[in-house]
Design an enzyme around this catalytic site. Structure first.
Site, mmCIF file in Angstrom:
data_model
loop_
_atom_site.group_PDB
_atom_site.id
_atom_site.type_symbol
_atom_site.label_atom_id
_atom_site.label_comp_id
_atom_site.label_asym_id
_atom_site.label_seq_id
_atom_site.Cartn_x
_atom_site.Cartn_y
_atom_site.Cartn_z
ATOM 1 N N ASP A 113 0.820 -1.215 0.000
ATOM 2 C CA ASP A 113 0.000 0.000 0.000
ATOM 3 C C ASP A 113 0.856 1.268 0.000
ATOM 4 O OD1 ASP A 113 -2.482 1.286 0.105
ATOM 5 O OD2 ASP A 113 -3.228 -0.186 1.553
ATOM 6 N N ASP B 26 -10.756 1.401 -3.617
ATOM 7 C CA ASP B 26 -11.384 1.012 -2.349
ATOM 8 C C ASP B 26 -12.903 1.051 -2.480
ATOM 9 O OD1 ASP B 26 -9.194 0.350 -0.880
ATOM 10 O OD2 ASP B 26 -9.055 2.240 0.220
HETATM 11 C C1 GLA Z 1 -5.871 1.227 2.057
HETATM 12 C C2 GLA Z 1 -6.197 0.138 1.054
HETATM 13 C C3 GLA Z 1 -7.189 -0.822 1.622
HETATM 14 C C4 GLA Z 1 -6.660 -1.425 2.903
HETATM 15 C C5 GLA Z 1 -6.288 -0.317 3.880
HETATM 16 C C6 GLA Z 1 -5.594 -0.878 5.091
HETATM 17 O O1 GLA Z 1 -6.961 2.056 2.245
HETATM 18 O O2 GLA Z 1 -6.659 0.691 -0.142
HETATM 19 O O3 GLA Z 1 -7.501 -1.838 0.692
HETATM 20 O O4 GLA Z 1 -5.531 -2.207 2.607
HETATM 21 O O5 GLA Z 1 -5.443 0.652 3.284
HETATM 22 O O6 GLA Z 1 -5.269 0.088 6.000
#
Ligand code: GLA
Length: 702
Positions: free
Chosen positions: A442, A506
């Site tokens: 990430d 997301d």
């Molecule tokens: C980001 C990612 C999510 C998840 C969160 C975890 O928002 O896009 O898919 O992995 O971090 O904190």
């Protein structure tokens, strides 16, 4: 004249005395002999205009103002205020039918530039450039941009904007006079990144018309321009956005510009897409050549920070029952990371969250024949972490000032050897001590003060993450990496060389996702794009969608689930099983075929299809997004098949909508034999779909 060409496109260059320009970029043409070359040059030689200079330059590659170019230059820089002007001459030239390398030099400016054009068999034009300072003293490089000329009929520009949970929204505008720019300086490509820009005619659609695209293969700061000048020049440009002082070349030093990727298509936006897919899939390390894309259960939305081993085991039981092939444990397994305020940067399994370590759960998962994946965010730290407390000077910052926070975190300066080695060795240890073949990586904040030891360092930070990914893969052969950045904030043509999957967004709401996925897939093949079935009531939009609509939305990508599947009811569980079975049976086609989208659909519905390269089989979805305007149902056609072959078209009823606003189904339902010609031009009458529902079609040659 130099002519590079492939099956469907040509680019013509002209060396005229000291200057070098692009005469033409577009549909393939034949240039039979020297006489034809001379005629083309004469045909395109401009008049000189009243009130303008006595020279009328063509589409100069380096666009020097000193040669009378009045638009944006390709190169901008200076030597502490002097030597800002340049006029390059060709020193060396090498070409084949599909590649051209030009070495330019300017002895007054003390610079050399090497530019290479490679036209691949799928009509992707790759451009690479290197700028070298050959004189005494420092050269302060402000930018090097790639430019390509646009034809008169390119009168519109399509690009993309977005934010968290709404990435890659299209905007299509007329090309007006002046320069239109999209500049990204988030220190990553970002949610608002355009991926590529497409110049096109106002009549160009998915299946027809001309289109010229240009994008960068780069995950750092970026620029995309389109420029129309009053002297008739129209062009598209792209490059790396350099911060002041970011690149200062001492004598003998070079700046290697990130690669640019362009293509011309006379087969509409689908042509742009298919050219990119063919090129990306032809790479020897392309991921589907290594392994079919495993159906993935990512546990973020299922458990968030609540890592209760017993509950996770129960979810794994259900995952095994329905056919999941890879389970990914997301954020929260390490250090003091029980929420997003602390622990980031300490990549050591937490005794609190996982008192027995990760070994037992991985073994439990592996025993069921499922792979295990793990989340990292190695470029970031919470200030409440052991690593920050030990090395507070390892963050990117303007000396003496702490950058504003994003999700309570700061950016680790990976250009510092100590910081880089810290991340590499902690991640390496976790991967060595556990059976982990996949990591989700990430990057959850913008870079606001990307300064290392006083100097801007986005470029080096970007190169460092590429290096880190490559090194992890070298140490752990077969390791796959997913590039995530608060969802789809780091999806670009540069990262495809280092990562194997993108988390598309997301946003797990199937309706919102339709647009995001449609446009992410413009240049990124579906086997890269993580697409997951979300919960019954979505966590982002709080909409409720049928399980059919959710699985159809997730099928055309690297498919998976983002949901606590123990909450699935009996009907949802059954559909999930069938979705997974269908995906496994057809993923080779879904991840190799030619893309077909429709121009003909009126009202808000999307038709998306994948046709096998031999045209013997195809899979299409028809997604009704909002209610239809007309009372009577619509007809849809299926393009891209062999006109003369006969096909059986069938609705895959077990995954399609099962409630319609009709008394009886269309006459052909659920299956019929038609020729490819009839599928393309007659089509089939659709049932009356409710909004937010869809159909899945399987088409097979008889
Ligand atoms: C980001 C990612 C999510 C998840 C969160 C975890 O928002 O896009 O898919 O992995 O971090 O904190």
């Amino acid at each position: 004249m130099i002519h590079l060409s492939q099956a469907r496109s040509s680019i013509l260059f002209e060396a005229d005395g000291d200057s070098f320009s692009i005469l033409y970029w577009g549909k393939k043409i034949v240039v039979a002999d020297k006489a034809a070359q001379e005629s083309i040059v004469r045909a395109l030689t401009k008049p000189s205009y009243h009130g303008a200079l006595d020279v009328s330059p063509g589409n100069l590659i380096l666009r020097e103002h000193s040669r009378g170019w009045m638009g944006h230059p390709a190169l901008r820089g200076h030597r502490s205020g002097v030597s800002a002007s340049n006029a390059f001459t060709v020193k060396n030239l090498h070409h084949t039918d599909s590649t051209l390398t030009i070495d330019f030099a300017d002895s007054i400016a003390g610079l050399e530039i090497k530019v290479t054009y490679t036209l691949t068999p799928s009509d992707i034009l790759l451009m690479d450039a290197e700028v070298t300072n050959v004189a005494e003293g420092d050269y302060y490089l402000e930018h090097f941009l790639y430019w390509l000329p646009l034809a008169e009929q390119a009168d519109e520009i399509l690009d993309f904007y977005g934010h968290w949970t709404k990435e890659r929204q299209p905007q299509r505008r007329s090309i007006g006079y002046g320069i239109t720019s999209r500049e990204g300086f988030e220190g990553r490509t970002g949610h608002d990144y355009t991926i590529t820009q497409v110049a096109l005619n106002h009549a160009t659609g998915f299946r027809h018309g001309e289109a010229w695209s240009l994008g960068m293969a780069w995950s750092g700061n970026n620029i995309a321009h389109v420029e129309r000048l009053i002297d008739g020049h129209k062009s598209i440009g792209a490059g790396e956005y350099l911060l002041p002082g970011e690149v200062i070349l001492a004598k003998g030093q070079s700046y290697k510009a990130p690669r640019a990727v362009a293509t011309f298509s006379d087969k509409g936006l689908d042509g742009v897409t298919n050219n990119h897919y063919t090129w990306i899939r032809s790479r020897s390390n392309h991921i589907t050549k290594v392994k079919p894309r495993p159906l993935t259960l990512n546990m973020w939305e299922a458990v968030y920070f609540d890592h209760t081993e017993a509950a996770i085991r129960k979810m794994v039981d259900k995952a095994a029952e329905i056919g999941v092939e890879r389970v990914v444990l997301d954020d929260g397994w390490f250090g003091s990371r029980r929420d997003d305020r602390s622990g980031l940067g300490d990549w050591v399994v937490s005794d609190e969250a996982w008192p027995n370590g990760l070994g037992p759960i991985i073994e439990y998962i592996n025993d069921k024949g499922i792979e295990f994946g793990l989340w990292f965010e190695g470029e970031m730290v919470n200030r409440d972490s052991d690593i920050y407390r030990a090395y507070p000077d390892w963050i990117l910052q303007e000396p003496g000032r702490i950058p504003v926070e994003g999700r309570y975190q700061q950016v680790l300066d990976l250009t510092k050897e100590g910081a880089y080695n810290h991340v590499l060795s902690q991640v390496d240890t976790v991967l060595t001590e556990n059976n982990i073949g996949y990591i989700k990586w990430d990057h959850n904040r913008h870079l606001t003060d990307p300064i290392s030891d006083g100097r801007p360092a986005v470029r080096q930070q970007t190169e460092a993450i590429y290096r880190l990914f490559d090194e992890l893969k070298r140490r752990h052969p077969g390791l796959e990496i997913e590039s995530c950045s608060s969802g789809g904030g780091r999806i670009d043509l540069g990262m495809i060389e280092h990562a194997d999957r993108f988390w598309t967004s997301d946003q797990n709401d199937a309706l919102e996702r339709q647009e995001i996925q449609r446009w992410s897939a413009l240049v990124i093949p579906p086997e890269f794009l993580g697409t997951h079935v979300g919960p019954t009531v979505g966590h982002q939009m709080h909409r409720t969608h049928s399980i059919s609509f959710r699985v159809l939305n997730a099928l055309f990508g690297h498919a998976g689930i983002e949901w606590n599947i123990n909450e699935a009811n009996a009907e949802e569980t059954e559909v999930l099983k069938k979705y997974i079975a269908f995906y496994k049976q057809h993923r080779n086609l879904l991840h190799s075929g030619t893309v077909v989208r429709s121009d003909e659909i009126v009202g808000s519905a999307y038709l998306y299809g994948t046709v096998a390269l031999d045209k013997k089989e195809a899979i299409f979805t028809y997604m009704q997004l909002t209610s239809i305007d007309n009372f009577g149902p619509l007809v849809t056609t299926f393009d891209g098949l062999d006109k003369d072959s006969r096909y059986q078209i069938s609705v895959v009823e077990e995954l399609s909508a099962n409630e319609f606003t009709q008394k009886s189904p269309p006459g052909w339902w659920p299956s019929l034999a038609l020729t490819g010609d009839h599928l393309a031009h007659i089509g089939v009458q659709l049932p009356v779909l409710k909004p937010e529902s869809g159909l899945l079609f399987h088409i097979k040659a008889l």
